[in-house]
Scaffold this active site. Structure first.
Site, PDB file in Angstrom:
ATOM      1  N   CYS A  83      14.131 -22.989 -37.362  1.00  0.00           N
ATOM      2  CA  CYS A  83      14.509 -22.914 -38.636  1.00  0.00           C
ATOM      3  C   CYS A  83      15.586 -22.009 -38.875  1.00  0.00           C
ATOM      4  O   CYS A  83      16.168 -21.242 -38.215  1.00  0.00           O
ATOM      5  CB  CYS A  83      13.667 -21.437 -39.258  1.00  0.00           C
ATOM      6  SG  CYS A  83      14.244 -20.637 -41.011  1.00  0.00           S
TER       7      CYS A  83
ATOM      8  N   ASP B 238      25.517  -6.464   0.149  1.00  0.00           N
ATOM      9  CA  ASP B 238      25.066  -7.292   0.167  1.00  0.00           C
ATOM     10  C   ASP B 238      26.516  -8.214   0.131  1.00  0.00           C
ATOM     11  O   ASP B 238      27.484  -9.317   0.812  1.00  0.00           O
ATOM     12  CB  ASP B 238      25.184  -8.110  -1.899  1.00  0.00           C
ATOM     13  CG  ASP B 238      23.675  -7.604  -1.501  1.00  0.00           C
ATOM     14  OD1 ASP B 238      22.941  -7.757  -0.703  1.00  0.00           O
ATOM     15  OD2 ASP B 238      22.887  -7.962  -2.431  1.00  0.00           O
TER      16      ASP B 238
ATOM     17  N   LEU C 203     -10.212 -26.310   3.793  1.00  0.00           N
ATOM     18  CA  LEU C 203     -10.578 -25.689   4.279  1.00  0.00           C
ATOM     19  C   LEU C 203     -12.396 -25.346   3.475  1.00  0.00           C
ATOM     20  O   LEU C 203     -11.801 -25.536   2.593  1.00  0.00           O
ATOM     21  CB  LEU C 203     -10.314 -23.696   4.315  1.00  0.00           C
ATOM     22  CG  LEU C 203      -8.796 -23.384   5.139  1.00  0.00           C
ATOM     23  CD1 LEU C 203      -8.499 -21.773   4.338  1.00  0.00           C
ATOM     24  CD2 LEU C 203      -9.507 -23.192   6.658  1.00  0.00           C
TER      25      LEU C 203
ATOM     26  N   TYR D  41      28.106  -8.065   3.647  1.00  0.00           N
ATOM     27  CA  TYR D  41      27.114  -9.614   4.378  1.00  0.00           C
ATOM     28  C   TYR D  41      28.095 -11.040   3.456  1.00  0.00           C
ATOM     29  O   TYR D  41      28.528 -11.527   4.357  1.00  0.00           O
ATOM     30  CB  TYR D  41      26.023 -10.367   4.036  1.00  0.00           C
ATOM     31  CG  TYR D  41      25.048 -10.961   3.953  1.00  0.00           C
ATOM     32  CD1 TYR D  41      25.111 -11.282   5.391  1.00  0.00           C
ATOM     33  CD2 TYR D  41      25.241 -12.442   3.365  1.00  0.00           C
ATOM     34  CE1 TYR D  41      24.766 -12.176   5.641  1.00  0.00           C
ATOM     35  CE2 TYR D  41      24.757 -13.707   3.900  1.00  0.00           C
ATOM     36  CZ  TYR D  41      23.828 -13.847   4.989  1.00  0.00           C
ATOM     37  OH  TYR D  41      23.527 -14.941   5.086  1.00  0.00           O
TER      38      TYR D  41
ATOM     39  N   GLU E  58      -7.228 -12.237   6.735  1.00  0.00           N
ATOM     40  CA  GLU E  58      -5.487 -12.237   6.450  1.00  0.00           C
ATOM     41  C   GLU E  58      -6.142 -12.958   4.617  1.00  0.00           C
ATOM     42  O   GLU E  58      -6.769 -13.918   5.202  1.00  0.00           O
ATOM     43  CB  GLU E  58      -5.002 -13.120   7.013  1.00  0.00           C
ATOM     44  CG  GLU E  58      -5.228 -14.673   7.651  1.00  0.00           C
ATOM     45  CD  GLU E  58      -4.456 -15.446   8.689  1.00  0.00           C
ATOM     46  OE1 GLU E  58      -4.749 -15.588   9.824  1.00  0.00           O
ATOM     47  OE2 GLU E  58      -3.562 -15.802   7.900  1.00  0.00           O
TER      48      GLU E  58
ATOM     49  N   ARG F  82       2.604 -31.309   2.826  1.00  0.00           N
ATOM     50  CA  ARG F  82       1.034 -31.430   3.407  1.00  0.00           C
ATOM     51  C   ARG F  82       0.975 -33.184   3.006  1.00  0.00           C
ATOM     52  O   ARG F  82       0.487 -33.775   3.981  1.00  0.00           O
ATOM     53  CB  ARG F  82      -0.424 -30.556   2.696  1.00  0.00           C
ATOM     54  CG  ARG F  82      -1.409 -30.968   3.239  1.00  0.00           C
ATOM     55  CD  ARG F  82      -2.344 -29.183   2.584  1.00  0.00           C
ATOM     56  NE  ARG F  82      -3.151 -29.425   2.878  1.00  0.00           N
ATOM     57  CZ  ARG F  82      -4.968 -30.859   2.556  1.00  0.00           C
ATOM     58  NH1 ARG F  82      -3.978 -31.710   1.814  1.00  0.00           N
ATOM     59  NH2 ARG F  82      -5.779 -30.975   3.092  1.00  0.00           N
TER      60      ARG F  82
HETATM   61  S1  IVH Z   1      -5.472 -21.467   7.835  1.00  0.00           S
HETATM   62  C1  IVH Z   1      -6.790 -25.817   8.481  1.00  0.00           C
HETATM   63  N1  IVH Z   1      -4.564 -19.668   6.350  1.00  0.00           N
HETATM   64  O1  IVH Z   1      -5.353 -22.722   2.214  1.00  0.00           O
HETATM   65  C2  IVH Z   1      -6.714 -24.719   7.656  1.00  0.00           C
HETATM   66  N2  IVH Z   1      -4.559 -21.399   5.446  1.00  0.00           N
HETATM   67  O2  IVH Z   1      -7.439 -24.819   1.266  1.00  0.00           O
HETATM   68  C3  IVH Z   1      -6.145 -23.963   8.630  1.00  0.00           C
HETATM   69  N3  IVH Z   1      -3.550 -21.315   2.787  1.00  0.00           N
HETATM   70  O3  IVH Z   1      -4.718 -25.925   4.064  1.00  0.00           O
HETATM   71  C4  IVH Z   1      -5.004 -23.454   8.210  1.00  0.00           C
HETATM   72  N4  IVH Z   1      -2.874 -18.908   3.458  1.00  0.00           N
HETATM   73  O4  IVH Z   1      -2.400 -24.306   2.951  1.00  0.00           O
HETATM   74  C5  IVH Z   1      -4.282 -20.605   7.059  1.00  0.00           C
HETATM   75  N5  IVH Z   1      -3.223 -17.127   5.698  1.00  0.00           N
HETATM   76  C6  IVH Z   1      -3.938 -18.791   6.032  1.00  0.00           C
HETATM   77  C7  IVH Z   1      -3.494 -19.467   4.508  1.00  0.00           C
HETATM   78  C8  IVH Z   1      -4.228 -20.898   4.070  1.00  0.00           C
HETATM   79  C9  IVH Z   1      -3.552 -20.115   2.523  1.00  0.00           C
HETATM   80  C10 IVH Z   1      -3.427 -22.881   2.530  1.00  0.00           C
HETATM   81  C11 IVH Z   1      -3.022 -23.509   3.714  1.00  0.00           C
HETATM   82  C12 IVH Z   1      -4.589 -24.684   3.937  1.00  0.00           C
HETATM   83  C13 IVH Z   1      -5.069 -24.985   2.702  1.00  0.00           C
HETATM   84  C14 IVH Z   1      -6.876 -24.477   2.048  1.00  0.00           C
END
Ligand code: IVH
Length: 716
Positions: A463, A62, A112, A65, A142, A165
């Site tokens: 206190c 660090d 989702l 850096y 994932e 968002r």
């Molecule tokens: S793909 C159309 N991949 O979860 C949405 N979203 O509950 C496709 N999120 O709005 C998103 N991990 O903010 C995707 N590996 C991941 C994610 C992920 C978290 C969030 C994202 C989404 C929300 C929906």
């Protein structure tokens, strides 16, 4: 991102610059000389940012850096005309934004659809295959990060904009704050892939360990903690001052390209970028942090296996996750399936068991803390949250109770996130019957009866009686706690009898305890006070306690500083202080200005330290500890681990990393944060990071947690 040969070159240049800096004060450099080096200096710093923030695997200290960074900053201060938008110095903007302007997203930010069971995943698979008219389809799985969603736009390789968002169609433009996140590149080589304009989506997060530290510090400062890492990340992202945002150690994972066109405005998604895995690979090659866990699955059975195995790994993963996202890998298929107004038809979130539950608040009791703060604690109808039964919850202070309008009898939503203490998220007001009644704060101390006061700028009622038994019990418990003097056998019950019997009137008194006092005097004193029990402390426990007290005399300086229980001095601050001084005596005399100027300390903590040592009672206790033979200064500890250097990677299952480090140090060993040839042992926990690969490359000794426990004598 960086070819091996380029990395070598950048490392050589790093060492060249470190020497150059020493030999060339900026004042003596000509504009021509500066022009000749500045671009490469920036490239070197950007490379080290990537090693540190994206790979978590730095290759310089660090301090080194800092030398590079300051040199660049000072050059730019002298020649501001040389500043470029992608200079690493441009991450810490200076302006406070009053309002965040609204911006439209390039494509709608959808939600989702959720699945909670394997059956629901199979239903999803049926819809997908039927929609496409195929029998099989490839999916990617994932982790679903539980953070705050962001959308980034790059144009001509430069970061143009970062937005929240918002309502999905329009978000808030938080670009200055986004720029402070060092794992997000300010310039990314998208043009290499023929991309001119691109929008990518991801999640801003705080890792669990940082979250725990932030909350611990907030608690120590008397502030209510954040409910979960998501709130901490989302709150930090919208802070109005980017300098404050920069302090929060935010991280960002990117997981989707939603829009990509070339210079002619032609769409590349589905044509040049054919699959989700390809998209992720482009993002990784452009220097972004992407999930290393993304896995290709050939069937819905494989998807189900992935989802179920991750439910078990959730706790040991360094980031909070609330499920698995399953996506159709082929982007043309994604486009064919399309979306509803709410979610894409080509993806679904498999949700884990929620970490929230509703229950009733039965009663509120008031606890006295070690500096006299009164904390309201709610007693709940027991409820299971994320596999743990919860029956008590801290309500922190009066402001917290008033702000959330919490009343006795209310139905409350509680959460247990990031393996932290439970938290009341909100009151379910719809469930009120009219029988709820307000929480009345006491006017006097529930332990000693003194009048309570609320000092200006403080959230808690306090206190102020130094001799209040409840405070002393808490101070004693804190002094003996794991990260402080670590005295086995001095828990709640023992602390209580020692204080009530008045055998212990301050923490120094524990070093005057003997078997005689514990076994003969203590029962007598307790009986005189009206307590009767066959035994208060048994013979075996007395021996264990005395041995624990004896052992604690040798604890390291940072533990002693922490153990003193100075207001606002948490474990992290205690470590900082121990680095600044060689002994408690030095700490007592340290000028306040020196404390105030130290990053991470500041005026409020400095003031508190000075006030602590200004009180004669506290100095008397320190004198007592000294007389008892408690070590008051730094000395090299020698022990079975002398000469050994440990690095930890991944989560340990038996103790937090801090504690493991303390144990190593107490046995004479040293700990390092990064892997180098000096390291002798690499301890690997669950989900190890890139440090493990590096250790393997260097051929270091790699040991499991179990082997580590044997080395420190915690296991036979
Ligand atoms: S793909 C159309 N991949 O979860 C949405 N979203 O509950 C496709 N999120 O709005 C998103 N991990 O903010 C995707 N590996 C991941 C994610 C992920 C978290 C969030 C994202 C989404 C929300 C929906």
């Amino acid at each position: 991102m960086y070819a091996e040969s380029r990395q070598k070159e950048l490392l050589e240049e790093t060492h060249y610059f470190l020497k150059f800096i020493k030999a060339h004060p900026i004042k003596k450099l000509s504009l021509e000389e500066i022009k000749a080096i500045i671009a490469e200096l920036r490239a070197v710093i950007t490379y080290h940012d990537w090693r540190y923030y994206v790979l978590n695997d730095p290759v310089i200290s660090d301090y080194e850096y800092d030398l590079l960074f300051r040199y660049l900053r000072d050059i730019e201060a002298r020649f501001p005309e040389l500043i470029t938008p992608d200079s690493p110095t441009q991450r810490v903007a200076s302006d406070v934004t009053k309002v965040f302007p609204e911006v439209p997203h390039l494509s709608k930010m959808l939600s989702l659809d959720n699945a909670y069971t394997p059956e629901e995943l199979k239903d999803f698979h049926r819809r997908v295959t039927q929609g496409l008219g195929v029998n099989e389809v490839e999916y990617t799985c994932e982790p679903k990060f539980d953070g705050a969603g962001i959308a980034l736009v790059y144009e001509g390789d430069y970061l143009k904009r970062g937005a929240t968002r918002g309502d999905g169609a329009r978000g808030e433009d938080i670009t200055p704050n986004i720029k402070t996140i060092r794992s997000i590149p300010l310039r990314a080589p998208f043009s290499q892939f023929g991309i001119y304009q691109i929008e990518i989506r991801g999640e801003v997060l705080i890792d669990k360990e940082t979250f725990r530290k932030i909350n611990q510090e907030r608690l120590e400062e008397g502030l209510p903690p954040f409910a979960n890492p998501r709130n901490a990340a989302a709150g930090s992202l919208r802070l109005q001052d980017p300098r404050e945002v920069a302090k929060k150690k935010l991280d960002a994972f990117l997981y989707q390209i939603t829009y990509a066109v070339n210079k002619k405005g032609e769409n590349l998604l589905g044509n040049h970028i054919k699959s989700h895995l390809e998209a992720i690979s482009i993002l990784q090659q452009c220097g972004f942090k992407v999930s290393q866990e993304t896995t290709l699955c050939q069937s819905v059975e494989e998807v189900i296996n992935f989802c179920q195995s991750w439910e078990g790994k959730r706790e040991t993963f360094p980031y909070e996750i609330d499920g698995v996202v399953v996506k159709v890998n082929n982007i043309q298929f994604q486009q064919q399936l399309g979306e509803t107004s709410h979610h894409p038809r080509w993806a679904i979130a498999f949700k884990f068991k929620p970490k929230q539950a509703t229950t009733k608040l039965r009663k509120v009791v008031f606890q006295v803390g070690r500096v006299g703060s009164i904390t309201p604690v709610g007693e709940l109808e027991p409820v299971e949250v994320g596999g743990v039964t919860i029956s008590r919850v801290s309500l922190f202070n009066e402001d917290f109770v008033r702000e959330k309008d919490i009343r006795i009898g209310d139905t409350v939503l509680v959460e247990r996130a990031g393996e932290v203490i439970p938290y009341v998220v909100k009151v379910v007001k719809e469930a009120r019957t009219g029988a709820e009644h307000p929480i009345v704060f006491p006017k006097t101390c529930p332990s000693c009866g003194s009048r309570l006061v609320r000092l200006p700028d403080e959230a808690a009622w306090r206190c102020l009686n130094m001799r209040c038994p409840a405070q002393l019990i808490e101070r004693l418990k804190h002094f003996a706690s794991r990260r402080a003097m670590d005295i086995q056998g001095l828990g709640e019950r023992t602390a209580r009898v020692l204080v009530i019997s008045e055998l212990v009137k301050d923490v120094g008194d524990i070093y005057l305890l003997t078997e005689e006092k514990l076994l003969k005097e203590l029962p007598k004193l307790m009986e005189e006070k009206g307590y009767s029990r066959p035994t208060f402390i048994g013979e075996l426990n007395a021996k264990k306690l005395l041995q624990g007290i004896e052992n604690s005399k040798n604890q390291l300086l940072h533990r002693l500083i922490y153990a003193l229980g100075i207001r606002y001095v948490g474990y992290t601050t205690a470590n900082l202080l121990a680095e600044m001084v060689n002994s408690i005596d030095e700490l007592i005399k340290i000028p306040i200005i020196k404390l105030e100027e130290t990053p991470g300390i500041g005026p409020k903590i400095a003031q508190s330290i000075k006030e602590f040592f200004a009180l004669p009672e506290n100095l008397k206790v320190i004198e007592k500890l000294k007389q008892a033979g408690v070590r008051m200064a730094k000395t090299e500890v020698s022990g079975p681990l002398t000469g050994k250097v440990f690095v930890f990677t991944g989560a340990l299952s038996t103790m937090p990393r801090d504690e493991a480090k303390s144990k190593v140090e107490a046995l004479g060993g040293k700990c390092a944060d990064t892997v180098s040839k000096k390291v002798t042992h690499v301890v690997v926990g669950e989900n190890p990071g890139s440090k493990l690969q590096k250790a393997q490359r260097l051929g270091l000794t790699i040991i499991t947690e179990e082997e580590f426990l044997k080395m420190i004598g915690d296991k036979q």
